[in-house]
Design a protein around this motif. Structure first.
Motif, PDB file in Angstrom:
ATOM      1  N   GLU A 348      -2.778   7.494   7.728  1.00 50.01           N
ATOM      2  CA  GLU A 348      -3.378   6.481   6.855  1.00 50.01           C
ATOM      3  C   GLU A 348      -2.393   5.330   6.654  1.00 50.01           C
ATOM      4  O   GLU A 348      -1.231   5.535   6.315  1.00 50.01           O
ATOM      5  N   TRP A 349      -2.861   4.088   6.883  1.00 44.85           N
ATOM      6  CA  TRP A 349      -2.031   2.901   6.639  1.00 44.85           C
ATOM      7  C   TRP A 349      -2.043   2.568   5.160  1.00 44.85           C
ATOM      8  O   TRP A 349      -3.094   2.575   4.506  1.00 44.85           O
ATOM      9  N   VAL A 350      -0.869   2.274   4.606  1.00 41.79           N
ATOM     10  CA  VAL A 350      -0.739   1.905   3.195  1.00 41.79           C
ATOM     11  C   VAL A 350       0.210   0.717   3.085  1.00 41.79           C
ATOM     12  O   VAL A 350       0.918   0.374   4.037  1.00 41.79           O
ATOM     13  N   ALA A 351       0.192   0.090   1.919  1.00 40.34           N
ATOM     14  CA  ALA A 351       1.159  -0.976   1.608  1.00 40.34           C
ATOM     15  C   ALA A 351       2.190  -0.391   0.653  1.00 40.34           C
ATOM     16  O   ALA A 351       1.831   0.177  -0.383  1.00 40.34           O
ATOM     17  N   ILE A 352       3.459  -0.509   0.993  1.00 41.05           N
ATOM     18  CA  ILE A 352       4.548   0.096   0.219  1.00 41.05           C
ATOM     19  C   ILE A 352       5.401  -1.012  -0.386  1.00 41.05           C
ATOM     20  O   ILE A 352       6.027  -1.803   0.324  1.00 41.05           O
ATOM     21  N   LYS A 353       5.387  -1.086  -1.715  1.00 44.29           N
ATOM     22  CA  LYS A 353       6.116  -2.132  -2.435  1.00 44.29           C
ATOM     23  C   LYS A 353       7.433  -1.571  -2.945  1.00 44.29           C
ATOM     24  O   LYS A 353       7.471  -0.693  -3.811  1.00 44.29           O
ATOM     25  N   ARG A 354       8.539  -2.074  -2.381  1.00 47.19           N
ATOM     26  CA  ARG A 354       9.879  -1.638  -2.765  1.00 47.19           C
ATOM     27  C   ARG A 354      10.456  -2.647  -3.740  1.00 47.19           C
ATOM     28  O   ARG A 354      10.662  -3.812  -3.405  1.00 47.19           O
ATOM     29  N   ARG A 384      -6.107  -0.944  -5.165  1.00 47.81           N
ATOM     30  CA  ARG A 384      -5.972   0.407  -5.709  1.00 47.81           C
ATOM     31  C   ARG A 384      -4.536   0.924  -5.555  1.00 47.81           C
ATOM     32  O   ARG A 384      -3.932   0.784  -4.508  1.00 47.81           O
ATOM     33  N   LEU A 385      -4.038   1.540  -6.625  1.00 48.74           N
ATOM     34  CA  LEU A 385      -2.734   2.192  -6.590  1.00 48.74           C
ATOM     35  C   LEU A 385      -2.919   3.623  -6.096  1.00 48.74           C
ATOM     36  O   LEU A 385      -3.727   4.379  -6.637  1.00 48.74           O
ATOM     37  N   LEU A 386      -2.165   4.010  -5.055  1.00 43.20           N
ATOM     38  CA  LEU A 386      -2.307   5.338  -4.463  1.00 43.20           C
ATOM     39  C   LEU A 386      -1.220   6.307  -4.915  1.00 43.20           C
ATOM     40  O   LEU A 386      -1.413   7.520  -4.855  1.00 43.20           O
ATOM     41  N   GLY A 387      -0.067   5.813  -5.348  1.00 46.54           N
ATOM     42  CA  GLY A 387       1.006   6.691  -5.766  1.00 46.54           C
ATOM     43  C   GLY A 387       2.310   5.935  -5.911  1.00 46.54           C
ATOM     44  O   GLY A 387       2.339   4.696  -5.862  1.00 46.54           O
ATOM     45  N   CYS A 388       3.406   6.670  -6.089  1.00 49.05           N
ATOM     46  CA  CYS A 388       4.705   6.032  -6.246  1.00 49.05           C
ATOM     47  C   CYS A 388       5.815   6.967  -5.782  1.00 49.05           C
ATOM     48  O   CYS A 388       5.581   8.148  -5.513  1.00 49.05           O
ATOM     49  N   SER A 389       7.003   6.423  -5.679  1.00 54.62           N
ATOM     50  CA  SER A 389       8.194   7.198  -5.336  1.00 54.62           C
ATOM     51  C   SER A 389       9.359   6.637  -6.133  1.00 54.62           C
ATOM     52  O   SER A 389       9.692   5.458  -6.007  1.00 54.62           O
ATOM     53  N   ILE A 390       9.937   7.468  -6.989  1.00 51.22           N
ATOM     54  CA  ILE A 390      11.060   7.030  -7.816  1.00 51.22           C
ATOM     55  C   ILE A 390      12.183   8.040  -7.623  1.00 51.22           C
ATOM     56  O   ILE A 390      12.319   8.999  -8.373  1.00 51.22           O
ATOM     57  N   GLU A 391      12.951   7.832  -6.554  1.00 52.64           N
ATOM     58  CA  GLU A 391      14.058   8.713  -6.191  1.00 52.64           C
ATOM     59  C   GLU A 391      15.196   7.875  -5.619  1.00 52.64           C
ATOM     60  O   GLU A 391      14.992   6.728  -5.192  1.00 52.64           O
ATOM     61  N   ASN A 392      16.391   8.471  -5.608  1.00 53.05           N
ATOM     62  CA  ASN A 392      17.561   7.833  -4.990  1.00 53.05           C
ATOM     63  C   ASN A 392      17.797   6.418  -5.514  1.00 53.05           C
ATOM     64  O   ASN A 392      18.240   5.535  -4.775  1.00 53.05           O
ATOM     65  N   GLY A 393      17.496   6.184  -6.781  1.00 51.13           N
ATOM     66  CA  GLY A 393      17.691   4.861  -7.354  1.00 51.13           C
ATOM     67  C   GLY A 393      16.679   3.835  -6.907  1.00 51.13           C
ATOM     68  O   GLY A 393      16.847   2.638  -7.161  1.00 51.13           O
ATOM     69  N   GLU A 394      15.608   4.263  -6.234  1.00 51.74           N
ATOM     70  CA  GLU A 394      14.576   3.348  -5.734  1.00 51.74           C
ATOM     71  C   GLU A 394      13.309   3.469  -6.576  1.00 51.74           C
ATOM     72  O   GLU A 394      12.983   4.556  -7.082  1.00 51.74           O
ATOM     73  N   GLN A 395      12.617   2.340  -6.741  1.00 53.94           N
ATOM     74  CA  GLN A 395      11.299   2.335  -7.390  1.00 53.94           C
ATOM     75  C   GLN A 395      10.296   1.767  -6.393  1.00 53.94           C
ATOM     76  O   GLN A 395      10.395   0.590  -6.003  1.00 53.94           O
ATOM     77  N   ILE A 396       9.355   2.595  -5.975  1.00 55.26           N
ATOM     78  CA  ILE A 396       8.418   2.225  -4.908  1.00 55.26           C
ATOM     79  C   ILE A 396       6.996   2.515  -5.368  1.00 55.26           C
ATOM     80  O   ILE A 396       6.715   3.574  -5.948  1.00 55.26           O
ATOM     81  N   LEU A 397       6.102   1.561  -5.120  1.00 55.12           N
ATOM     82  CA  LEU A 397       4.675   1.744  -5.398  1.00 55.12           C
ATOM     83  C   LEU A 397       3.914   1.744  -4.077  1.00 55.12           C
ATOM     84  O   LEU A 397       4.233   0.983  -3.156  1.00 55.12           O
ATOM     85  N   VAL A 398       2.891   2.595  -3.994  1.00 55.53           N
ATOM     86  CA  VAL A 398       2.088   2.726  -2.776  1.00 55.53           C
ATOM     87  C   VAL A 398       0.662   2.271  -3.076  1.00 55.53           C
ATOM     88  O   VAL A 398       0.014   2.795  -3.987  1.00 55.53           O
ATOM     89  N   PHE A 399       0.179   1.268  -2.310  1.00 55.28           N
ATOM     90  CA  PHE A 399      -1.144   0.694  -2.518  1.00 55.28           C
ATOM     91  C   PHE A 399      -1.997   0.869  -1.262  1.00 55.28           C
ATOM     92  O   PHE A 399      -1.490   1.160  -0.183  1.00 55.28           O
ATOM     93  N   GLU A 400      -3.307   0.666  -1.422  1.00 58.40           N
ATOM     94  CA  GLU A 400      -4.178   0.624  -0.257  1.00 58.40           C
ATOM     95  C   GLU A 400      -3.783  -0.560   0.622  1.00 58.40           C
ATOM     96  O   GLU A 400      -3.315  -1.583   0.126  1.00 58.40           O
ATOM     97  N   PHE A 401      -3.975  -0.410   1.911  1.00 62.13           N
ATOM     98  CA  PHE A 401      -3.513  -1.423   2.859  1.00 62.13           C
ATOM     99  C   PHE A 401      -4.555  -2.514   3.057  1.00 62.13           C
ATOM    100  O   PHE A 401      -5.750  -2.231   3.231  1.00 62.13           O
TER     101      PHE A 401
END
Length: 687
Positions: A348-354, A384-401
């Motif tokens: 699945e293609w997504v947009a990843i905002k770092r 639409r917001l699909l999820g996130c990743s907050i690890e290793n000092g990074e804040q990332i949001l995952v959106f529909e592509f």
């Protein structure tokens, strides 16, 4: 190390038991990005069971599910001619039924149905072009609804007694907060849901009784008491005090709060099998447990800040999806982050905002704010917001592509060679509807604060979706504005807001007015290559439109393609933009008015009018005076002269290319002949 080893042994020895327990649990995931809240799911262990299709679409019976809340389910009911009225019965069950907030649209009626809560103009605007083989079709649509003060649900028997044979569609309504109804969604049905059986509410929740409309049997929902947050169900999140921290997380469900009951049964397991654990497996388990702890700390933090739970992606997965955040995958960079295209393990293609690294406090605040706002809204023209990743000092949001990039890229010819006017007008209309939804259908309203062409994304079919809620704020219920330091993008910022620090819905109206001018002119909001007095596009547009010189700034790409309707609609949109850019906010229209006016302009293309359009002399020569009152805007466009000819223009269909990778989707419409199909445009009218 010995302690960790014993943990591994215990884990392996109890695997059969865990597997047996998991098989009896409720499966609430559809694909990797869609998760249903309690008590919904897709397996026999769920209290309310829905279906998950092969392409990860959630459906109820055969109708796609748009959203699920703590008291309702929104499902799509596309307009369809000749559908038996009995089809409505499939939306009634022992756990859900259509609420009285719906207007049920019927056809083929022996006599008109009683008055409906839905305004007649709304029904006609959205369904008058639907061809059911009857040219007077729009006069045959009847609307049935219940009195919300007397009934919670639609009475199915009363619908069948109307004498109507066909179920056309429905319109779900909501409240603005002042008692007046407002249409929230067209071709959508709102279902209220409940649980039956013994109450499973937690100690700090109350039981809300719901009377089933068919069986007349009392059901219930749980609701946390005042001062507590959660979903109220003993088997799920339960309730906790607002100021308290989340309790230990549920490792399988990914939620925080509530209670977790795990029965451990150890016995009858051969000791020899347990001793076959290797050191490599032990190390792998320890590493996995560390990642689980990190992700569950993230879940607790999100729960504390937003009260919600969303999918958490491992940071390694984000790196792999973006080829280690390669520049080849970079889609764009804004004030708060860089966006990359990414491919998840399920293809699945997504947009990843770092997020860009500033202070930890600023980063977390932006992430939490965007997660909270995006999770609280549901509209087809909001990303639409699909999820996130907050690890290793990074804040990332995952959106529909969004494969076709931004509106700004197309207007500046960074992608493609230009958009035809019908496409631009449709994008403007959809964007206005999304902003109007944020202002009028949400309580308290949401002010975006950063409306600009680069935040308007386009999907495979050039359907627009508003993105980037990092600066958005909730409006105050008790006042019409909130006070905050001015933030936003130069060229789009409300000048009155910059002076008074008073943010209101009219600030978004001003920014959208700049976007309308961009759509008409394809000029940048701020461009220092232009003469000094014309650097700011808003000032340039107000001056030219006020003097009747719109033709001097229209995008040259549109000039050779102007027909009667294009000429008329261009000037009408320019007039609307002029009003949006008024210095005093009280002089600007609301976004609801803007959306309605753009929809009317867009639909005028399909109205059976004709005649040779003649430009007023006021538009062909520019006034030297800067006094706008000398050139009333109403004189800019003459009315059409009726001569019996239709101006409906058929346009060729364009198949969506959903299987393309984002690097290969570079197509654009070079003329009206290659614009979206008439069926595609019609779809916007009845959605």
């Amino acid at each position: 190390m010995l302690k960790a080893f014993l943990h591994v042994v215990l884990f392996i020895c109890t695997l059969p038991l865990i597997a047996a327990q998991k098989s009896s649990k409720c499966e609430n995931s559809c694909g990797t990005s869609k998760h249903l809240p309690y008590p919904f799911g897709f397996s026999s262990g769920c209290h309310i069971r829905l279906n998950c299709t092969e392409n990860s679409t959630i459906v109820l019976d055969k109708y796609p599910v748009r959203s699920v809340t703590n008291d309702s389910i929104l499902i799509d009911l596309p307009a369809q001619c000749g559908r038996p009225v009995e089809a409505l019965l499939s939306m009634f069950s022992h756990n859900y039924a259509p609420t009285s907030h719906n207007g049920i649209l019927l056809q083929n009626c022996s006599s008109p149905v009683k008055a409906c809560r839905i305004p007649t103009t709304m029904v006609q605007t959205n369904f008058e072009l639907l061809d059911c083989g009857n040219h007077s079709n729009n006069n045959t649509i009847s609307c049935y609804s219940e009195d919300v003060n007397k009934s919670t649900f639609i009475d199915y028997l009363s619908v069948t007694r109307t004498g109507c044979r066909s179920l056309l569609s429905a319109i779900a309504t909501g409240s603005l907060g002042n008692g007046s109804a407002i249409s929230l969604d067209v071709q959508v049905v709102e279902l209220g849901w409940w649980l039956d059986g013994e109450s499973q509410c937690s100690d700090d929740a109350e039981r809300v009784t719901v009377l089933s409309p068919l069986e007349n049997w009392p059901g219930y929902r749980c609701r946390c008491l005042e001062g507590f947050v959660g979903d109220g169900y003993r088997e799920s999140l339960g309730c906790r005090k607002e100021s308290s921290r989340c309790s230990a997380p549920k490792y399988l469900s990914g939620h925080c709060g509530g209670t977790t009951r795990v029965g451990v049964l150890i016995g009858g397991v051969a000791a020899g099998a347990c001793l076959m654990i290797s050191v490599a497996m032990m190390c792998c388990f320890i590493r996995r447990r560390s990642h689980l702890r990190t992700r569950n700390r993230t879940r607790r933090r999100l729960c504390e800040a937003t009260g919600i739970s969303i999918p958490i992606y491992p940071y390694e997965e984000m790196e792999k999806a973006t080829m280690n955040f390669s520049d080849k995958r970079r889609l764009g960079t804004g004030a708060y982050g860089t966006v990359y295209s990414g491919k998840l393990p399920n293809d699945e293609w997504v947009a990843i905002k770092r997020m860009i690294h500033r202070s930890d406090t600023d980063n977390i605040e932006q992430v939490m704010n965007e997660i909270k706002l995006l999770s609280s809204v549901s509209h087809q023209n909001l990303v639409r917001l699909l999820g996130c990743s907050i690890e290793n000092g990074e804040q990332i949001l995952v959106f529909e592509f969004m494969p076709n990039g931004t509106l700004s890229q197309h207007l500046q010819r960074e992608r493609g060679n230009g958009l035809a006017w019908p496409v631009r007008l449709t994008i403007a209309t959809e964007t206005a509807q999304a902003i109007a939804y944020l202002h009028s259908a949400i309580n308290p309203p949401i002010y975006h604060r950063d409306i600009k062409s680069s935040n308007i994304l386009l999907d495979y079919n050039y359907k627009s979706k508003v993105a980037d809620f990092g600066l958005s704020r909730l409006g105050m219920v008790e006042s019409s504005h909130i006070s905050t330091a001015p933030q936003g993008t130069p060229g789009y910022l409300d000048p009155q807001y910059h002076q008074t620090f008073h943010l209101s819905d009219k600030s978004d109206v001003y920014s959208f007015g700049v976007v309308l001018v961009e759509i008409i002119t394809a000029l940048k909001a701020v461009d220092f290559l232009r003469p000094q007095n014309d650097v700011n596009l808003a000032s340039l547009a107000v001056d030219r439109i006020g003097k009747g010189c719109l033709d001097k700034i229209i995008d040259p790409f549109l000039m050779p393609r102007q027909d009667d309707w294009t000429f008329s609609s261009l000037h009408k949109v320019a007039e609307l933009a002029f009003r949006c850019l008024a210095f005093h906010s009280d002089m600007r229209p609301s976004m609801v008015e803007v959306a309605a006016e753009l929809e009317q302009i867009r639909l005028s293309k399909y109205v059976s009018l004709g005649g040779n359009f003649k430009a007023s002399s006021e538009t062909s020569s520019c006034s030297s005076s800067s006094d706008v009152s000398e050139k009333p805007l109403s004189l800019m466009v003459k009315k059409f002269e009726l001569d019996g000819r239709g101006i409906y223009d058929s346009v060729n269909s364009l198949d969506s290319e959903k299987d393309r990778s984002p690097n290969s989707v570079e197509d654009s419409w070079l003329s009206e002949e290659s614009s979206p199909s008439s069926n595609s445009l019609l779809g916007h009218v009845i959605q």
